[in-house]
Design a protein around this motif. Structure first.
Motif, PDB file in Angstrom:
ATOM      1  N   LEU A   1       0.839  -1.201   0.000  1.00  0.00           N
ATOM      2  CA  LEU A   1       0.000   0.000   0.000  1.00  0.00           C
ATOM      3  C   LEU A   1       0.874   1.251   0.000  1.00  0.00           C
ATOM      4  CD1 LEU A   1      -2.837  -0.985   2.506  1.00  0.00           C
ATOM      5  CD2 LEU A   1      -3.043  -0.695   0.031  1.00  0.00           C
ATOM      6  N   SER A   2       1.951   1.234   0.782  1.00  0.00           N
ATOM      7  CA  SER A   2       2.862   2.384   0.822  1.00  0.00           C
ATOM      8  C   SER A   2       3.467   2.619  -0.560  1.00  0.00           C
ATOM      9  CB  SER A   2       3.981   2.140   1.845  1.00  0.00           C
ATOM     10  OG  SER A   2       3.454   1.945   3.143  1.00  0.00           O
ATOM     11  N   TRP A   3       3.869   1.545  -1.224  1.00  0.00           N
ATOM     12  CA  TRP A   3       4.439   1.672  -2.573  1.00  0.00           C
ATOM     13  C   TRP A   3       3.398   2.207  -3.556  1.00  0.00           C
ATOM     14  CZ3 TRP A   3       3.048  -0.523  -7.225  1.00  0.00           C
ATOM     15  CH2 TRP A   3       3.961  -0.360  -8.279  1.00  0.00           C
ATOM     16  N   THR A   4       2.178   1.717  -3.456  1.00  0.00           N
ATOM     17  CA  THR A   4       1.107   2.144  -4.359  1.00  0.00           C
ATOM     18  C   THR A   4       0.843   3.641  -4.232  1.00  0.00           C
ATOM     19  OG1 THR A   4       0.069  -0.047  -4.214  1.00  0.00           O
ATOM     20  CG2 THR A   4      -1.304   1.764  -5.020  1.00  0.00           C
ATOM     21  N   LEU A   5       0.811   4.145  -3.010  1.00  0.00           N
ATOM     22  CA  LEU A   5       0.539   5.563  -2.793  1.00  0.00           C
ATOM     23  C   LEU A   5       1.623   6.445  -3.399  1.00  0.00           C
ATOM     24  CD1 LEU A   5      -0.829   5.676   0.861  1.00  0.00           C
ATOM     25  CD2 LEU A   5      -2.073   5.619  -1.290  1.00  0.00           C
ATOM     26  N   GLU A   6       2.828   5.915  -3.487  1.00  0.00           N
ATOM     27  CA  GLU A   6       3.935   6.704  -4.015  1.00  0.00           C
ATOM     28  C   GLU A   6       4.094   6.547  -5.527  1.00  0.00           C
ATOM     29  OE1 GLU A   6       8.699   7.513  -3.153  1.00  0.00           O
ATOM     30  OE2 GLU A   6       7.584   6.052  -1.954  1.00  0.00           O
ATOM     31  N   HIS A   7       3.787   5.370  -6.050  1.00  0.00           N
ATOM     32  CA  HIS A   7       4.138   5.095  -7.444  1.00  0.00           C
ATOM     33  C   HIS A   7       2.974   4.658  -8.336  1.00  0.00           C
ATOM     34  CE1 HIS A   7       8.369   5.478  -6.438  1.00  0.00           C
ATOM     35  NE2 HIS A   7       8.174   4.666  -5.416  1.00  0.00           N
ATOM     36  N   CYS A   8       1.796   4.454  -7.777  1.00  0.00           N
ATOM     37  CA  CYS A   8       0.674   4.004  -8.612  1.00  0.00           C
ATOM     38  C   CYS A   8      -0.638   4.582  -8.092  1.00  0.00           C
ATOM     39  CB  CYS A   8       0.630   2.477  -8.631  1.00  0.00           C
ATOM     40  SG  CYS A   8      -0.198   1.775 -10.070  1.00  0.00           S
ATOM     41  N   GLN A   9      -0.644   5.876  -7.824  1.00  0.00           N
ATOM     42  CA  GLN A   9      -1.787   6.514  -7.182  1.00  0.00           C
ATOM     43  C   GLN A   9      -3.048   6.490  -8.038  1.00  0.00           C
ATOM     44  OE1 GLN A   9      -0.851  10.467  -5.832  1.00  0.00           O
ATOM     45  NE2 GLN A   9       1.065   9.846  -4.881  1.00  0.00           N
ATOM     46  N   GLU A  10      -2.898   6.483  -9.353  1.00  0.00           N
ATOM     47  CA  GLU A  10      -4.060   6.638 -10.225  1.00  0.00           C
ATOM     48  C   GLU A  10      -4.623   5.318 -10.726  1.00  0.00           C
ATOM     49  OE1 GLU A  10      -2.720   9.256 -13.268  1.00  0.00           O
ATOM     50  OE2 GLU A  10      -2.973  11.048 -12.034  1.00  0.00           O
ATOM     51  N   VAL A  11      -4.171   4.200 -10.174  1.00  0.00           N
ATOM     52  CA  VAL A  11      -4.683   2.908 -10.604  1.00  0.00           C
ATOM     53  C   VAL A  11      -6.182   2.829 -10.305  1.00  0.00           C
ATOM     54  CG1 VAL A  11      -4.051   1.815  -8.395  1.00  0.00           C
ATOM     55  CG2 VAL A  11      -4.394   0.406 -10.435  1.00  0.00           C
ATOM     56  N   ARG A  12      -6.933   2.259 -11.246  1.00  0.00           N
ATOM     57  CA  ARG A  12      -8.388   2.183 -11.077  1.00  0.00           C
ATOM     58  C   ARG A  12      -8.788   1.024 -10.153  1.00  0.00           C
ATOM     59  NH1 ARG A  12     -12.482   3.689 -14.676  1.00  0.00           N
ATOM     60  NH2 ARG A  12     -11.017   5.258 -15.430  1.00  0.00           N
ATOM     61  N   TYR A  13      -8.217  -0.162 -10.389  1.00  0.00           N
ATOM     62  CA  TYR A  13      -8.544  -1.327  -9.566  1.00  0.00           C
ATOM     63  C   TYR A  13      -7.274  -2.107  -9.251  1.00  0.00           C
ATOM     64  CZ  TYR A  13     -13.393  -0.501 -10.960  1.00  0.00           C
ATOM     65  OH  TYR A  13     -14.620   0.067 -11.182  1.00  0.00           O
ATOM     66  N   ILE A  14      -7.289  -2.775  -8.099  1.00  0.00           N
ATOM     67  CA  ILE A  14      -6.175  -3.616  -7.672  1.00  0.00           C
ATOM     68  C   ILE A  14      -6.714  -5.009  -7.380  1.00  0.00           C
ATOM     69  CG2 ILE A  14      -4.425  -4.015  -5.891  1.00  0.00           C
ATOM     70  CD1 ILE A  14      -4.340  -0.958  -5.491  1.00  0.00           C
ATOM     71  N   LEU A  15      -6.065  -6.017  -7.964  1.00  0.00           N
ATOM     72  CA  LEU A  15      -6.398  -7.399  -7.655  1.00  0.00           C
ATOM     73  C   LEU A  15      -5.234  -7.989  -6.878  1.00  0.00           C
ATOM     74  CD1 LEU A  15      -7.989 -10.055 -10.024  1.00  0.00           C
ATOM     75  CD2 LEU A  15      -6.256 -10.665  -8.331  1.00  0.00           C
ATOM     76  N   LYS A  16      -5.467  -8.311  -5.622  1.00  0.00           N
ATOM     77  CA  LYS A  16      -4.466  -8.963  -4.779  1.00  0.00           C
ATOM     78  C   LYS A  16      -4.703 -10.458  -4.848  1.00  0.00           C
ATOM     79  CE  LYS A  16      -1.946  -7.652  -2.169  1.00  0.00           C
ATOM     80  NZ  LYS A  16      -2.270  -7.299  -0.779  1.00  0.00           N
ATOM     81  N   GLY A  17      -3.648 -11.230  -5.117  1.00  0.00           N
ATOM     82  CA  GLY A  17      -3.812 -12.668  -5.194  1.00  0.00           C
ATOM     83  C   GLY A  17      -2.512 -13.401  -4.928  1.00  0.00           C
ATOM     84  N   ASP A  18      -2.606 -14.711  -4.836  1.00  0.00           N
ATOM     85  CA  ASP A  18      -1.437 -15.568  -4.660  1.00  0.00           C
ATOM     86  C   ASP A  18      -0.902 -15.983  -6.028  1.00  0.00           C
ATOM     87  OD1 ASP A  18      -1.826 -15.397  -1.943  1.00  0.00           O
ATOM     88  OD2 ASP A  18      -2.924 -17.297  -1.805  1.00  0.00           O
ATOM     89  N   ASP A  19       0.345 -16.454  -6.044  1.00  0.00           N
ATOM     90  CA  ASP A  19       0.944 -16.827  -7.328  1.00  0.00           C
ATOM     91  C   ASP A  19       0.519 -18.204  -7.814  1.00  0.00           C
ATOM     92  OD1 ASP A  19       2.367 -18.507  -5.673  1.00  0.00           O
ATOM     93  OD2 ASP A  19       4.313 -17.565  -5.996  1.00  0.00           O
ATOM     94  N   ASP A  20      -0.357 -18.886  -7.056  1.00  0.00           N
ATOM     95  CA  ASP A  20      -0.857 -20.182  -7.505  1.00  0.00           C
ATOM     96  C   ASP A  20      -2.349 -20.138  -7.811  1.00  0.00           C
ATOM     97  OD1 ASP A  20      -1.681 -19.895  -4.899  1.00  0.00           O
ATOM     98  OD2 ASP A  20      -1.142 -21.920  -4.263  1.00  0.00           O
ATOM     99  N   VAL A  21      -2.900 -18.937  -8.022  1.00  0.00           N
ATOM    100  CA  VAL A  21      -4.288 -18.852  -8.457  1.00  0.00           C
ATOM    101  C   VAL A  21      -4.330 -18.822  -9.981  1.00  0.00           C
ATOM    102  CG1 VAL A  21      -5.013 -17.621  -6.379  1.00  0.00           C
ATOM    103  CG2 VAL A  21      -4.375 -16.320  -8.420  1.00  0.00           C
ATOM    104  N   PHE A  22      -5.490 -19.128 -10.519  1.00  0.00           N
ATOM    105  CA  PHE A  22      -5.726 -18.977 -11.958  1.00  0.00           C
ATOM    106  C   PHE A  22      -6.756 -17.874 -12.124  1.00  0.00           C
ATOM    107  CE2 PHE A  22      -7.934 -19.750 -15.927  1.00  0.00           C
ATOM    108  CZ  PHE A  22      -6.883 -19.974 -16.808  1.00  0.00           C
ATOM    109  N   ILE A  23      -6.381 -16.822 -12.862  1.00  0.00           N
ATOM    110  CA  ILE A  23      -7.251 -15.668 -13.046  1.00  0.00           C
ATOM    111  C   ILE A  23      -7.666 -15.575 -14.509  1.00  0.00           C
ATOM    112  CG2 ILE A  23      -7.416 -13.145 -12.908  1.00  0.00           C
ATOM    113  CD1 ILE A  23      -5.407 -13.230 -10.624  1.00  0.00           C
TER     114      ILE A  23
END
Length: 417
Positions: A250-272
């Motif tokens: 979240l700290s990184w997002t506020l500094e470098h990706c403030q205008e992102v519309r949506y965030i998908l948080k997931g594990d590296d073994d999911v299928f999206i």
């Protein structure tokens, strides 16, 4: 409801001033964000898949975010009412934070200093601390530590290309999971701008994998140079540190990706099913705050010591808030600022998705259940069926080989379901 429920809730002066300033900053950023139109470009030829997305609903510049100052303060007070007063370590720690807010002090005073194993006061508050598993002991001893150096950085991740980032895939991984990360890059995590919607991917890592785990930082650095999608912080990458990983992201997002519309948080073994996700997000009112996934309601701590999710009674008592399962969930990008702010007033909890649920509860935003999220997998007979997967947004878990095979199948234009 307690005897003070009928009284008018009043926020402490310092919290009110601080959140008022944050409200103005967030509102300014929100209006600027909603005032601009997304640029639309054809899908690049190199993309192996396309979304049937047409045009996302544009947010109204006249619509105010529902999580304004009054709701923020009221929701934080509601969280206070929902946390049982008990001698359990976390409950007591959280109510200490609430009392600090009542006195006009900053609620993050409990982690203003990062203490280590020599903190006898912490240990003395937990009678059976000596019986805790080692990972739990370390979590308790270092639960005030929130500031760790970022060793591998991607400062321009969200500014690449001509399109603003519509969807940021923030994937929790561990240093040794090279094959899992590569399968994500080759399939649903491939970056691009289908339909003019920029999709970006970052993998979230710590450094080590335990006291005796190999240090793979140099290999990960090489991987980052090749793909430019690794964020690595200098902390031990364990299950109980996933909450810390979320906070640092979240700290990184506020500094470098403030205008992102949506965030998908997931594990590296999911299928999206990324095209399906984009179709879904494109159908929403863009100004409406979103927190969705497979919702866990009426959940309580696991008391079985052998369980991965074991929580001792001396550590926490009470039910869990409703929350979206940590295997994968989506939330609105503008909420990152508010999540980061409210998390400063909520003590870290060892189960990361429960902690996220606590933060959203403090914001007054309940999780929305979506049947397309299956974080506990699906029926055995359907696990290899591409037609079933083509209708889902996310399913947990799949091996790198399964991910590659399923992706090739569901993106095949000749697939008949």
């Amino acid at each position: 409801m307690g005897p003070n429920a009928a009284r008018k809730l009043r926020a402490p002066r310092c919290l009110t001033v601080a959140t008022a300033l944050l409200t103005l900053v967030a509102l300014k950023a929100y209006i600027e964000w909603t005032a601009e139109q997304d640029e639309r470009f054809p899908t690049p030829r190199w993309m192996s898949w396309q979304s049937s997305f047409i045009t996302a609903a544009q947010p109204s510049t006249n619509a105010l975010p529902p999580f304004v100052l009054q709701n923020f303060n009221a929701s934080l007070q509601q969280l206070r009412q929902s946390v049982p007063r008990a001698k359990a370590y976390w409950n007591d720690k959280q109510h200490q934070i609430f009392r600090a807010l009542d006195q006009g002090l900053d609620g993050n005073i409990s982690w203003s200093k990062c203490s280590g194993p020599g903190t006898e006061e912490k240990v003395s508050k937990i009678q059976d601390f000596s019986l805790y598993p080692e990972l739990y002991k370390n979590f308790v001893l270092y639960d005030g530590c929130r500031d760790f150096p970022l060793l591998i950085h991607q400062p321009s991740k969200c500014s690449r290309g001509t399109n603003r980032t519509f969807l940021l895939l923030a994937i929790k991984s561990r240093p040794g999971n090279f094959a899992a990360r590569q399968s994500v890059r080759d399939t649903w995590g491939r970056e691009g701008a289908p339909g003019g919607l920029a999709v970006r991917t970052v993998f979230l890592l710590g450094t080590g994998s335990g006291r005796y785990g190999p240090r793979l930082q140099h290999l990960v650095e090489y991987e980052s140079q090749s793909f430019g999608d690794i964020l690595m912080w200098d902390f031990e990458d364990t299950f109980f540190n996933l909450t810390l990983k979320d906070y640092l992201f979240l700290s990184w997002t506020l500094e470098h990706c403030q205008e992102v519309r949506y965030i998908l948080k997931g594990d590296d073994d999911v299928f999206i099913n990324t095209p399906k996700v984009l179709d879904y997000l494109g159908s929403l009112e863009a100004h409406k705050p979103l927190y969705t996934g497979q919702v866990m309601a009426n959940a309580s701590p696991f008391r079985v010591r052998k369980s991965k999710y074991y929580v001792p009674e001396s550590y926490y008592v009470g039910p869990y808030p409703a929350y979206a399962g940590g295997g994968g969930y989506i939330f609105s990008g503008p909420l990152a600022r508010w999540l980061h702010q409210v998390s400063r007033h909520i003590a870290f909890y060892p189960i990361d998705d429960v902690y996220t649920g606590l933060c959203f509860q403090a914001l007054g935003i309940p999780p929305e259940a979506h049947p397309g999220f299956q974080t506990f997998d699906i029926a055995e007979k359907d696990r290899e069926d591409p037609c079933v997967h083509s209708k889902l947004l996310l399913v947990h878990r799949r091996s790198p080989e399964q991910t590659l095979r399923l992706w090739k199948q569901i993106t095949n234009p000749d697939l008949k379901c």
